[in-house]
Write a protein that holds these residues in place. Structure first.
Motif, PDB file in Angstrom:
ATOM      1  N   ARG A  52      -2.518   5.231  -3.946  1.00 38.14           N
ATOM      2  CA  ARG A  52      -3.573   6.240  -3.939  1.00 38.14           C
ATOM      3  C   ARG A  52      -3.038   7.588  -3.460  1.00 38.14           C
ATOM      4  O   ARG A  52      -2.124   7.678  -2.656  1.00 38.14           O
ATOM      5  CB  ARG A  52      -4.737   5.789  -3.070  1.00 38.14           C
ATOM      6  CG  ARG A  52      -4.421   5.524  -1.626  1.00 38.14           C
ATOM      7  CD  ARG A  52      -5.578   4.814  -0.957  1.00 38.14           C
ATOM      8  NE  ARG A  52      -5.367   4.652   0.472  1.00 38.14           N
ATOM      9  CZ  ARG A  52      -5.919   3.688   1.199  1.00 38.14           C
ATOM     10  NH1 ARG A  52      -6.707   2.791   0.619  1.00 38.14           N
ATOM     11  NH2 ARG A  52      -5.712   3.623   2.494  1.00 38.14           N
ATOM     12  N   ASN A  87      -0.484  -4.185  -6.101  1.00 37.04           N
ATOM     13  CA  ASN A  87      -0.277  -3.091  -5.150  1.00 37.04           C
ATOM     14  C   ASN A  87      -1.441  -2.108  -5.201  1.00 37.04           C
ATOM     15  O   ASN A  87      -2.142  -2.000  -6.218  1.00 37.04           O
ATOM     16  CB  ASN A  87       1.026  -2.352  -5.469  1.00 37.04           C
ATOM     17  CG  ASN A  87       2.220  -3.269  -5.459  1.00 37.04           C
ATOM     18  OD1 ASN A  87       2.649  -3.729  -4.410  1.00 37.04           O
ATOM     19  ND2 ASN A  87       2.755  -3.569  -6.648  1.00 37.04           N
ATOM     20  N   THR A  88      -1.641  -1.371  -4.116  1.00 36.18           N
ATOM     21  CA  THR A  88      -2.616  -0.290  -4.062  1.00 36.18           C
ATOM     22  C   THR A  88      -1.864   1.021  -3.920  1.00 36.18           C
ATOM     23  O   THR A  88      -1.072   1.201  -2.998  1.00 36.18           O
ATOM     24  CB  THR A  88      -3.568  -0.469  -2.868  1.00 36.18           C
ATOM     25  OG1 THR A  88      -4.313  -1.684  -3.046  1.00 36.18           O
ATOM     26  CG2 THR A  88      -4.543   0.697  -2.780  1.00 36.18           C
ATOM     27  N   ASN A 120      -2.657  -4.036 -10.304  1.00 34.48           N
ATOM     28  CA  ASN A 120      -2.555  -2.952  -9.334  1.00 34.48           C
ATOM     29  C   ASN A 120      -3.827  -2.108  -9.322  1.00 34.48           C
ATOM     30  O   ASN A 120      -4.563  -2.039 -10.305  1.00 34.48           O
ATOM     31  CB  ASN A 120      -1.353  -2.071  -9.670  1.00 34.48           C
ATOM     32  CG  ASN A 120      -0.059  -2.839  -9.651  1.00 34.48           C
ATOM     33  OD1 ASN A 120       0.483  -3.141  -8.601  1.00 34.48           O
ATOM     34  ND2 ASN A 120       0.443  -3.208 -10.838  1.00 34.48           N
ATOM     35  N   ARG A 121      -4.062  -1.421  -8.204  1.00 36.19           N
ATOM     36  CA  ARG A 121      -5.235  -0.563  -8.038  1.00 36.19           C
ATOM     37  C   ARG A 121      -4.739   0.849  -7.753  1.00 36.19           C
ATOM     38  O   ARG A 121      -3.994   1.078  -6.792  1.00 36.19           O
ATOM     39  CB  ARG A 121      -6.104  -1.076  -6.889  1.00 36.19           C
ATOM     40  CG  ARG A 121      -7.391  -0.306  -6.668  1.00 36.19           C
ATOM     41  CD  ARG A 121      -8.171  -0.910  -5.494  1.00 36.19           C
ATOM     42  NE  ARG A 121      -9.403  -0.190  -5.253  1.00 36.19           N
ATOM     43  CZ  ARG A 121     -10.571  -0.497  -5.795  1.00 36.19           C
ATOM     44  NH1 ARG A 121     -10.665  -1.527  -6.620  1.00 36.19           N
ATOM     45  NH2 ARG A 121     -11.659   0.206  -5.521  1.00 36.19           N
ATOM     46  N   LEU A 146       0.855  -1.174   0.000  1.00 34.02           N
ATOM     47  CA  LEU A 146       0.000   0.000   0.000  1.00 34.02           C
ATOM     48  C   LEU A 146       0.893   1.226   0.000  1.00 34.02           C
ATOM     49  O   LEU A 146       1.746   1.378   0.882  1.00 34.02           O
ATOM     50  CB  LEU A 146      -0.911   0.019   1.232  1.00 34.02           C
ATOM     51  CG  LEU A 146      -1.653   1.347   1.493  1.00 34.02           C
ATOM     52  CD1 LEU A 146      -2.588   1.681   0.343  1.00 34.02           C
ATOM     53  CD2 LEU A 146      -2.409   1.288   2.811  1.00 34.02           C
TER      54      LEU A 146
END
Length: 238
Positions: free
Chosen positions: A28, A25-26, A48-49, A4
């Motif tokens: 943001r 993976n995240t 991935n996000r 993250l």
């Protein structure tokens, strides 16, 4: 894998080298790109996000993410199965879901497949879904879902005659000037795409085309508000 990353001051995660992998993976709310691939050979970006800062409307002044995934000066790159949603409305931001650029013939070949890309920026400029330019070798855009309701283009593959585009099996919805734009690519393969234009312009536009008519086939184009949804320049295609 399985990291993250939040509020990075530049890119969220960056890879170089040979055979490097970014997977599941995240990422943001970064100040730069979500994922950055540079000087890579046979690297993989998978599953991935990626999301931006929350949408706070027209007056938004949050630090902004420039792109979801970028691939610069790399060879044989695979970008697949990623989930990207860009909602930041900060005006000066250049926000593309997936972007790639090669500076010379030393770099070649990219495959972008099975990704979900949504870009909700409410401006025509600098807000595309998949934006691939000045490339070399084979450029494959396959099986992606792309939603760009206001940006100028949803999917772009062009600006150079030294590569061949294979744009196959994508679902694209847009409201800007072009849903799918292929430019300066001598003989692209554009097949089995579903393209929905909610505005009054192109679903598919191919510029400077001199290819084989059979290589543009079996696309479903829906544009109820457009008088000329398909554009093939001077190519002479019927």
């Amino acid at each position: 894998r399985n990291l993250l990353c939040q509020h990075a001051t530049t890119s969220g995660l960056r890879i170089e080298g040979t055979g490097s992998v970014l997977e599941n993976n995240t990422v943001r709310e970064t100040y730069g790109q979500g994922l950055h691939v540079h000087y890579c050979t046979s690297c993989v970006v998978r599953g991935n996000r990626i999301t931006t800062f929350p949408n706070e409307g027209a007056s938004e002044n949050e630090p902004y993410q420039t792109d979801g995934i970028v691939v610069y000066d790399s060879s044989d790159t695979l970008v697949e199965g990623n989930w990207i949603k860009l909602t930041n409305q900060y005006g000066p931001a250049h926000i593309d879901g997936i972007q790639s650029y090669f500076s010379s013939t030393s770099y070649h070949n990219i495959t972008v497949r099975y990704n979900y890309v949504e870009n909700t920026k409410a401006q025509l400029s600098n807000s595309q879904g998949i934006y691939l330019e000045n490339l070399y070798g084979d450029v494959k855009v396959v099986g992606n879902i792309v939603l760009v309701l206001q940006g100028n283009q949803a999917v772009v593959s062009g600006y150079g005659s030294n590569f061949r585009s294979y744009i196959i099996g994508n679902t694209i919805k847009c409201g800007g000037y072009r849903c799918l734009w292929v430019k300066d690519n001598p003989d692209p393969v554009i097949k089995n795409n579903l393209v929905w234009q909610t505005g009054s312009n192109y679903t598919i536009q191919v510029e400077n085309w001199a290819g084989t008519a059979s290589n543009i086939d079996n696309n479903l184009s829906y544009a109820p508000n457009s008088s000329a949804p398909l554009g093939f320049g001077s190519g002479g295609i019927s």
